[in-house]
Structure formats: structure tokens, C-alpha cells
Scaffold this active site. Structure first.
Site, PDB file in Angstrom:
ATOM      1  N   ASP A  47       3.394  -5.279   2.306  1.00 13.10           N
ATOM      2  CA  ASP A  47       4.361  -6.216   1.724  1.00 13.10           C
ATOM      3  C   ASP A  47       3.859  -7.652   1.878  1.00 13.10           C
ATOM      4  OD1 ASP A  47       4.764  -6.437   4.444  1.00 13.10           O
ATOM      5  OD2 ASP A  47       6.928  -6.081   4.388  1.00 13.10           O
ATOM      6  N   SER A  48       2.661  -7.818   2.482  1.00  7.21           N
ATOM      7  CA  SER A  48       1.983  -9.116   2.487  1.00  7.21           C
ATOM      8  C   SER A  48       1.709  -9.567   1.049  1.00  7.21           C
ATOM      9  CB  SER A  48       0.666  -9.035   3.273  1.00  7.21           C
ATOM     10  OG  SER A  48      -0.113  -7.951   2.831  1.00  7.21           O
ATOM     11  N   LYS A 115       4.746   2.982   5.299  1.00  7.32           N
ATOM     12  CA  LYS A 115       4.716   2.313   6.609  1.00  7.32           C
ATOM     13  C   LYS A 115       6.019   1.553   6.783  1.00  7.32           C
ATOM     14  CE  LYS A 115       1.978  -1.464   7.417  1.00  7.32           C
ATOM     15  NZ  LYS A 115       2.970  -2.533   7.670  1.00  7.32           N
ATOM     16  N   GLU A 117       8.280  -1.025   9.741  1.00  2.00           N
ATOM     17  CA  GLU A 117       8.133  -1.855  10.942  1.00  2.00           C
ATOM     18  C   GLU A 117       9.203  -1.542  11.982  1.00  2.00           C
ATOM     19  OE1 GLU A 117       7.993  -6.008   9.828  1.00  2.00           O
ATOM     20  OE2 GLU A 117       6.301  -5.691   8.470  1.00  2.00           O
ATOM     21  N   GLU A 185      -0.028  -5.227  15.439  1.00  2.00           N
ATOM     22  CA  GLU A 185      -0.318  -6.549  14.859  1.00  2.00           C
ATOM     23  C   GLU A 185      -0.132  -7.639  15.906  1.00  2.00           C
ATOM     24  OE1 GLU A 185       1.407  -7.433  11.039  1.00  2.00           O
ATOM     25  OE2 GLU A 185       0.759  -9.532  11.138  1.00  2.00           O
TER      26      GLU A 185
END
Ligand code: KIV
Length: 269
Positions: A47-48, A115, A117, A185
């Protein structure tokens, strides 16, 4: 060229003599075609893309529809790669919405995994059910950009004992819940090493030092495609921003004196 599956990935732990898993982000069809011809292990439609492609301030603005559009474009270009699609902010705030939206993203994008978070009780329950229903999940802990406002900024995690223990327990819980892999991260290097040694699924680090089972970078940072400098932990291998700018300026300059009314020539001929 190795074509990965969740089985091959689960079994990949770095040891002496082996090389780490390599993952790069990808957001479009043409880059996916190119990466499909390389030895890269995994592609992440992160989603970057909200930051680097759409110009949003944070990933909080990215929608499910946008993730479906970009992930399916990548999968059309990278038929031979294991593609992971990010479940965007706000689409898994409840158990039901998480199941529905993760399944939709997985099914419509044709990615091999999704993915998400975090590793609270809520996310763990969701991961367990998703994996039970056939949707492979990659975990993501440490700096979780979708929670930037709650976290109070972007910074390195695992600096004190309490947060070190919390992150270690989260990684263990993610494995137990069924995640096949976990992204770390901006986690302190000694801690990512300890986490990597404590779980049997692979860890993939970004800004977390050298001792993870794999590494991931944002391709646009690696190729310096943006106007801004990439984050400190990324050493770009080229400067595509300058290369593209120079090439386009050359083209503009060359065409400045072309006028079909003067000499019969027009642009591009
Ligand atoms: O969105 C993304 O690109 C990511 C990576 C930084 C791991 O989540």
C-alpha cells in the site's frame, strides 16, 4: 528460476551458505513483466503505492478498489512470481469486514497471498480464519505505517525491553496463527536477529538490519524514481528520476525547432 509457494517459503530460513529471500514492491503491469524475468523471489503490491504512485500523504488513504486494480495489473504481468497484495487501512477493522475484504482482494487480484499489519488479538483471530479458509497471510510488525497516527510517527521499534518483548511475542503469535512469513519494518537489528532465530517461518526485513531471512525494498526507492531522496536504509542502484528527466528534456529540446508549417516535419516523425 525458482517459483515459490507458501510451502517453499515457510521452509526458507537463512543459514550459512544460503542467500536471503528477496522481495521488491511492484505496482504496475510493465514493471511486473520485467521483474517476472528476474530471479526475485516475491513481489509485494504494497500500500506504499499510496505514497509513491498516488501521491497520498500516508497509506491511510489507500482504498480496497485501488489495491485490487494495482494488484491485478501486477499479477497479469508477473505470472511466474509469488505476489503478495496489501490489505489496506480500514478494510479489516472488524472480523467480518476483514474476512470479506481480504477474500475479495485475494480472489479479484489473483495474488498468491495477502499481507496485513499488526498482531493484536483481533488480527491474530483474522489471520487464523483466513489461513483456515485458504487465504495465505504475510504478517507485518514493527513500524506499521497504517497506524502512523496512533504510533505518533515513523521511527525504529524495539529500543526498550518492553517493546522488544512485545515484538518477539507478536512474531511468535503470528506464526501460531498461521502466517507463512512476517515482515519486520524498522526493527532494531539485534531484535530482528532474535526474532528470526525464534520462529520457524521466514522474516523479511526492511530497515531492520542484515539478520533477517529476507529483505524487502520499495522498488521506486531502490531505483530513485521519485523527486525526494529514498529513506536512509535504502542505497539506490540508479537515479531514474534524473535519467527520465534528462531524456525527456532532450526530446523537448530536439523538437523545439520542428514546425510542420516550416519544414513539413511534425513531432515524433
Ligand atoms: O507497503 C509496502 O511497501 C510495505 C513494505 C514497506 C514492507 O508494506
Amino acid at each position: 528460476m525458482k517459483i515459490h509457494t507458501t510451502r517453499s517459503l515457510r521452509a526458507t530460513k537463512i543459514q550459512k551458505g544460503s542467500s536471503p529471500l528477496q522481495m521488491l514492491t511492484c505496482y504496475d503491469f510493465q514493471t511486473a513483466q520485467l521483474l517476472d524475468e528476474t530471479d526475485i523471489d516475491l513481489l509485494l503490491v504494497g500500500d506504499s503505492l499510496g505514497n509513491v504512485i498516488l501521491g497520498y500523504e500516508t497509506t491511510v488513504e489507500v482504498s480496497l478498489e485501488e489495491m485490487i486494480v494495482f494488484s491485478s495489473a501486477v499479477k497479469r504481468g508477473a505470472k511466474n512470481k509469488f505476489v503478495v497484495a496489501d490489505l489496506p487501512f480500514g478494510t479489516y477493522s472488524t472480523f467480518e469486514s476483514g474476512i470479506e475484504n481480504a477474500t475479495k482482494l485475494f480472489q479479484r487480484s489473483k495474488a498468491e497471498a495477502i499481507k496485513l499489519e499488526g498482531a493484536s488479538e483481533h488480527q491474530l483471530k483474522l489471520i487464523k480464519r483466513l489461513t483456515e479458509t485458504g487465504v495465505p497471510v504475510m504478517g507485518h510488525i514493527g513500524l506499521t505505517p497504517q497506524s502512523v497516527h496512533e504510533l505518533g510517527g515513523y521511527y525504529v521499534h524495539g529500543k526498550d525491553e518492553k517493546s522488544q518483548e512485545k515484538l518477539l511475542q507478536e512474531a511468535i503469535a503470528l506464526e501460531k496463527a498461521g502466517a507463512f512469513c512476517v515482515v519486520l519494518e524498522c526493527v532494531k537489528e539485534e531484535l530482528s536477529k532474535k526474532i528470526s532465530e525464534s520462529i520457524s517461518i521466514p522474516t523479511i526485513g526492511i530497515g531492520s538490519g542484515d539478520f533477517t531471512d529476507g529483505q524487502v525494498l520499495v522498488t521506486n526507492d531502490l531505483l530513485h524514481m521519485g523527486k525526494q531522496d529514498p529513506p536512509k536504509f535504502c542505497q539506490p542502484v540508479a537515479n531514474f528520476y534524473e535519467l527520465k528527466k534528462t531524456a525527456i528534456e532532450k526530446y523537448i529540446e530536439k523538437n523545439k525547432n520542428i514546425n510542420p508549417y516550416n519544414d513539413g516535419k511534425s513531432l515524433n516523425h
